[in-house]
Write a protein that holds these residues in place. Structure first.
Motif, short mmCIF file in Angstrom:
data_model
loop_
_atom_site.label_atom_id
_atom_site.label_comp_id
_atom_site.label_asym_id
_atom_site.label_seq_id
_atom_site.Cartn_x
_atom_site.Cartn_y
_atom_site.Cartn_z
N HIS A 1 1.43 -1.50 0.87
CA HIS A 1 0.50 -1.77 -0.24
C HIS A 1 -0.55 -2.83 0.10
O HIS A 1 -1.56 -2.93 -0.58
CB HIS A 1 1.29 -2.18 -1.49
N ASN A 2 -0.30 -3.59 1.15
CA ASN A 2 -1.28 -4.58 1.56
C ASN A 2 -2.60 -3.94 1.98
O ASN A 2 -3.63 -4.59 1.98
CB ASN A 2 -0.73 -5.40 2.74
N ARG A 3 -2.54 -2.67 2.35
CA ARG A 3 -3.74 -2.00 2.89
C ARG A 3 -4.28 -0.95 1.94
O ARG A 3 -5.21 -0.22 2.27
CB ARG A 3 -3.40 -1.33 4.21
N CYS A 4 -3.68 -0.82 0.76
CA CYS A 4 -4.09 0.23 -0.18
C CYS A 4 -5.36 -0.20 -0.91
O CYS A 4 -5.50 -1.34 -1.34
CB CYS A 4 -2.97 0.49 -1.17
N ILE B 1 -4.05 -6.05 13.44
CA ILE B 1 -2.64 -5.66 13.47
C ILE B 1 -2.40 -4.40 12.67
O ILE B 1 -1.28 -4.12 12.24
CB ILE B 1 -1.73 -6.80 12.94
N CYS B 2 -3.48 -3.63 12.42
CA CYS B 2 -3.33 -2.47 11.54
C CYS B 2 -3.23 -1.18 12.34
O CYS B 2 -3.97 -0.96 13.31
CB CYS B 2 -4.52 -2.38 10.58
N VAL B 3 -2.36 -0.33 11.89
CA VAL B 3 -2.15 0.96 12.54
C VAL B 3 -3.42 1.80 12.52
O VAL B 3 -3.63 2.63 13.41
CB VAL B 3 -0.95 1.68 11.86
N ALA B 4 -4.27 1.56 11.53
CA ALA B 4 -5.48 2.39 11.39
C ALA B 4 -6.68 1.81 12.11
O ALA B 4 -7.78 2.35 12.01
CB ALA B 4 -5.80 2.59 9.91
N ASN B 5 -6.49 0.71 12.79
CA ASN B 5 -7.63 0.07 13.46
C ASN B 5 -8.36 1.08 14.34
O ASN B 5 -7.76 1.75 15.17
CB ASN B 5 -7.12 -1.10 14.31
N GLY B 6 -9.66 1.23 14.09
CA GLY B 6 -10.44 2.19 14.86
C GLY B 6 -10.51 3.56 14.22
O GLY B 6 -11.30 4.40 14.62
N ASP B 7 -9.68 3.79 13.22
CA ASP B 7 -9.76 5.07 12.51
C ASP B 7 -9.58 4.80 11.02
O ASP B 7 -8.69 5.34 10.37
CB ASP B 7 -8.69 6.03 13.01
N ALA C 1 1.91 2.56 16.62
CA ALA C 1 1.60 1.14 16.77
C ALA C 1 0.15 0.87 16.35
O ALA C 1 -0.55 1.75 15.89
CB ALA C 1 1.84 0.71 18.21
N VAL C 2 -0.28 -0.36 16.54
CA VAL C 2 -1.62 -0.78 16.15
C VAL C 2 -2.67 0.16 16.74
O VAL C 2 -2.65 0.46 17.93
CB VAL C 2 -1.89 -2.23 16.61
N GLY C 3 -3.54 0.66 15.90
CA GLY C 3 -4.64 1.50 16.37
C GLY C 3 -4.22 2.92 16.72
O GLY C 3 -5.03 3.70 17.20
N GLU C 4 -2.94 3.27 16.45
CA GLU C 4 -2.50 4.61 16.81
C GLU C 4 -2.38 5.55 15.62
O GLU C 4 -1.75 6.59 15.69
CB GLU C 4 -1.13 4.54 17.50
N GLY C 5 -2.97 5.12 14.52
CA GLY C 5 -2.75 5.89 13.29
C GLY C 5 -3.78 6.97 13.03
O GLY C 5 -3.95 7.39 11.90
N THR D 1 -7.26 4.36 4.78
CA THR D 1 -6.91 3.14 5.51
C THR D 1 -5.52 3.31 6.15
O THR D 1 -5.01 4.42 6.22
CB THR D 1 -6.86 1.93 4.57
N GLY D 2 -4.95 2.22 6.55
CA GLY D 2 -3.62 2.28 7.13
C GLY D 2 -2.51 2.08 6.12
O GLY D 2 -1.38 1.76 6.48
N ALA D 3 -2.81 2.30 4.82
CA ALA D 3 -1.79 2.08 3.80
C ALA D 3 -0.66 3.10 3.93
O ALA D 3 0.51 2.76 3.83
CB ALA D 3 -2.41 2.14 2.41
N LEU D 4 -1.01 4.35 4.13
CA LEU D 4 -0.01 5.39 4.34
C LEU D 4 -0.07 5.75 5.82
O LEU D 4 -1.13 6.09 6.34
CB LEU D 4 -0.33 6.61 3.47
#
Lengths: 558, 236
Positions: free
Chosen positions: B145-148, B102-108, B213-217, B204-207
């Protein structure tokens, strides 16, 4: 009313400034009232005021009453010593000073010295030689005791290289705990390139149960300043800082008084003792972070940044405060320097062992009779410290372990009592010298609980910069809590050991690197206790409230 | 400037005085995992992933900050290093709530990549599952902060490149947090220039940029950092 106030409750009066009583003529007897933090908290202020009044009432016109620093036997405070006879009055009550006043009425230098208590007789006092003898708020007292003669001699007779040579010859090693050779540290700063140099006194004493630096600063602050000035002269620094924790208000106030007095008397400032050497000292107050005792974090804090450590090298000796070569020494290390310059490095090196020279100040605490501040030659055995000087375990219970080195140290079992206390022996036995906290544990201490206490301390004090310490101390605390609450499996213990090894190797600074030490040393000597907690779900010492035992019926298992 | 020769995993190599082990290793094509390090920013040696064994030193040294020395013997991989690096990654995952699906950074995500590279496919340490805040008060960006991972890249890029020093760290130990302007909500920050550099350097997807959306970060790698010159050799 005034008379009633005198006899009644002086403590109820607003904190009045305690003035020393100095008789107009020659002094026959001097009452030295210990006014370091622990005796003051036990009512030394009342005692001082009561003695001044009592001496007046009795018309003892040749008796002096003065404030002194730590008299050492903190367990028995408030303490009053009669300096002419060395008689020590213990547990003096401000409400009844008859015994002390009776003694003062007759004591004089001719009446002979009191039988010395083994607590004092077995000590060798170099760093603490003035403690309990001089008034920490009087530069005249310090000078009368030979203070600032080392600095004067250095400035008039020795060049900086000679001062450095004496310190190197003394074999003095860092008393903050790591034991790095002081002469080498200074030499590094001398050889490092840089226009400015700094001397920092690390007074951020934070180990639980340790109070050596506090006692020295509260009792003999000029000595630390003189040591700093000598260090500055040796390395070519013009500016020094004392970094002292805010939790030591009395030490800070006496230090500031001392700096003011030394400046006025010309021992700090421009052209000291008519030489071309100038040196000023500034006090920086810590904000309650244990990690700021780590030298790179301390420097970051002085610079106004967040008090977090940086990887070393570069060491502060090469690049420290504001990038300049910086000598950073512990209070006790610097306090030893004036005596070394006064008596020579060889004199200092004649005390101690082959690799650990001189003396070490210990704060004796825990389940020991004579809680207090002691100074012994390096190489003294733990037995001598705990039984000879400390008077043994309270209630004559069996000794279980001696904890040294605080959260970075370890617990040594009773079988190690005859081990000499020096840097190498302690490390070999799984602990460290540390700054000098020495906590005696009796058979009612649970070693797993002790390990848990220190790990929680490290978790609270981790700065959070590096992950092995930040998460490692948290996870290890959780594992230890599981063990002490009776919900652990053997797997918990394996995980704990794995985590400890990883933290020790991977953490950025000494805090994380040494945080697992209390766990490792208790595992080394008391693994059975861990097993009892895990396999039998019992705490042999009866300290831990184990799930399923009668102490916690609400959570009793099936 | 003098040059030092030393060995890197047994191979003789040369490095200029002042160069770090990581710089020389990268040049040699030797991959050392990194996280808090980013070319173009100062190094802090905090994440401990790039530690290498240096003969004669009691514990591993961070390659990103340790200068090369004549004759030093550096080992970048060993069973022990692999295990400890994997434990670092494991610790980072269990410390907060890193849920890739469910993370915006998934894949990056550099943390995700590290886990793959170091073979971290499960956790032995218990997840700490803290309840942490999300600050979405900024017009364009948000911080979760969950992803920091507290690498402090955002703090350094904001201070060293943008010159705003909006970000810093507060609290200590497990309670340490990245904060904007002494705890002011990001959207109310008087110093933030909305340049987005912090978002671009976040591993990560913290910032992240709002509206993704998910994976689009995926980071845009806008050329504001000198690191782009050499990017690609040591990091992904």
């Amino acid at each position: 009313m005034a008379g009633e106030g005198r006899r009644g409750a002086p403590a109820a009066e607003p904190r009045r400034r305690l003035k020393n009583l100095v008789p107009p003529g020659p002094v026959r007897a001097t009452a030295a009232v210990c006014e370091a933090a622990s005796c003051l908290s036990a009512g030394a202020g009342e005692v001082h005021a009561g003695l001044v009044d009592g001496v007046g009432v009795r018309g003892l016109t040749d008796v002096a009453v003065k404030r002194v620093g730590c008299l050492g036997l903190c367990a028995a405070g408030p303490l009053v010593a009669v300096l002419e006879t060395d008689r020590l009055h213990r547990g003096v009550s401000g409400a009844d000073l008859t015994a002390v006043l009776d003694d003062l009425a007759t004591a004089d230098a001719a009446s002979g010295m009191a039988e010395p208590d083994p607590f004092f007789a077995r000590q060798v006092r170099i760093v603490t030689e003035n403690l309990g003898r001089i008034d920490p708020e009087s530069i005249d007292d310090y000078v009368a005791a030979g203070g600032y003669t080392a600095l004067e001699r250095a400035l008039t007779e020795l060049d900086p290289a000679a001062v450095l040579a004496e310190v190197t010859a003394s074999g003095l090693r860092g008393r903050g705990g790591a034991g790095y050779p002081t002469g080498l540290k200074w030499r590094t700063a001398v050889k490092a390139a840089g226009a400015d140099r700094y001397v920092i006194c690390n007074a951020d004493e934070g180990d639980p149960g340790a109070f050596m630096d506090r006692s020295v600063l509260e009792s003999d602050p000029h000595r630390v300043l003189e040591g700093m000035a000598l260090a500055a002269y040796a390395v070519g620094a013009r500016k020094g800082y004392v970094y002292c924790r805010a939790e030591y208000p009395l030490a800070l106030s006496r230090l500031r008084t001392a700096i003011r007095q030394a400046q006025r008397a010309g021992w700090l400032g421009e052209d000291i003792a008519e030489s071309r050497f100038s040196f000023t000292v500034e006090v920086r107050v810590g904000a309650g972070a244990f990690v700021c005792g780590e030298e790179t974090a301390l420097i970051a804090s002085i610079e106004g940044g967040r008090g977090t450590p940086k990887p070393r090298p570069p060491y502060p000796g090469m690049s420290g405060l504001r990038g300049a070569p910086t000598v950073i020494n512990n209070v006790e290390t610097l306090a030893a320097v004036p005596a070394i310059i006064r008596n020579g490095g060889a004199w200092y090196a004649s005390t101690g062992t082959a690799t650990s020279k001189g003396t070490k100040v210990f704060a004796l605490a825990g389940r020991v009779r004579n809680t207090g501040l002691i100074e012994v030659p390096m190489g003294t055995t733990l037995r001598e410290i705990v039984y000879g000087i400390g008077g043994g375990v309270v209630d004559d219970r069996p000794l279980k372990a001696v904890q040294t080195g605080g959260p970075s140290g370890g617990c040594l079992p009773a079988s190690h009592l005859d081990m000499p206390v020096d840097y190498e022996s302690l490390v070999e036995a799984g602990s460290i010298m540390g700054s000098g906290g020495l906590i005696v544990l009796d058979d009612r201490a649970c070693m797993v609980d002790v390990a848990r206490f220190y790990m929680e301390f490290c978790r609270e004090e981790s700065c959070g910069k590096c992950i092995p310490c930040r998460v490692g101390t948290t996870q290890a605390s959780t594992l230890l809590t599981a063990i002490t609450s009776g919900s652990a499996t053997p797997r918990h213990l394996a995980d704990l050991e794995r985590l400890g090894e990883m933290m020790g190797a991977m953490s950025l600074c000494g805090l994380g690197q040494t945080a697992p030490n209390p766990v490792f040393s208790t595992l080394r000597y008391f693994r059975d206790e861990y097993r009892a907690h895990i396999e039998d779900r019992t705490c042999p010492a009866g300290v831990c409230a184990m799930a399923g035992t009668s102490s916690h019926p609400a959570v009793a298992g099936p | 400037m003098s040059v030092h020769t030393f060995t890197l995993d047994g191979q003789p190599v040369a490095g200029a005085a002042g160069e770090t082990i990581l710089e020389v290793a990268t040049e040699q094509g030797v991959s050392i995992p990194t996280l808090c390090h980013l070319d173009g920013l100062s190094s802090v040696g905090a994440c401990r992933l790039c530690v290498v064994e240096v003969a004669g030193r009691p514990r591993p040294q961070p390659a990103c900050i340790t200068p090369v020395e004549e004759g030093m013997e550096v080992v970048t991989r060993s069973e022990e290093l692999d295990e400890w690096r994997a434990t670092v990654v494991e610790m980072l995952f269990v410390e907060r709530n890193h849920i890739c699906s469910i993370c915006v950074a998934n894949g990056d995500c550099e943390l995700q990549d590290l886990a793959v590279d170091l073979g971290v496919d499960h956790f032995e340490l218990p997840a700490m599952s803290p309840r942490l805040e999300i600050d979405s008060s900024h017009r364009l960006f948000a911080i979760d902060h969950n992803r920091c991972v507290l690498c402090t890249r955002c703090v350094r890029v904001c201070d060293e490149i943008e010159g705003a020093h909006t970000w810093d760290v507060m609290g200590r130990g497990i309670d340490a947090r990245v904060v904007s302007d002494l705890g002011t909500p990001w959207g109310a920050s008087p110093t933030c220039t909305s340049c987005g550099k912090c978002v671009q350097v976040c591993p990560t997807g913290a910032l992240f940029e709002k509206g993704r959306a998910v994976g689009e970060g995926a980071k845009e790698r806008r050329p504001f950092l000198p690191y782009l010159r050499r990017h690609g050799a040591g990091t992904r």
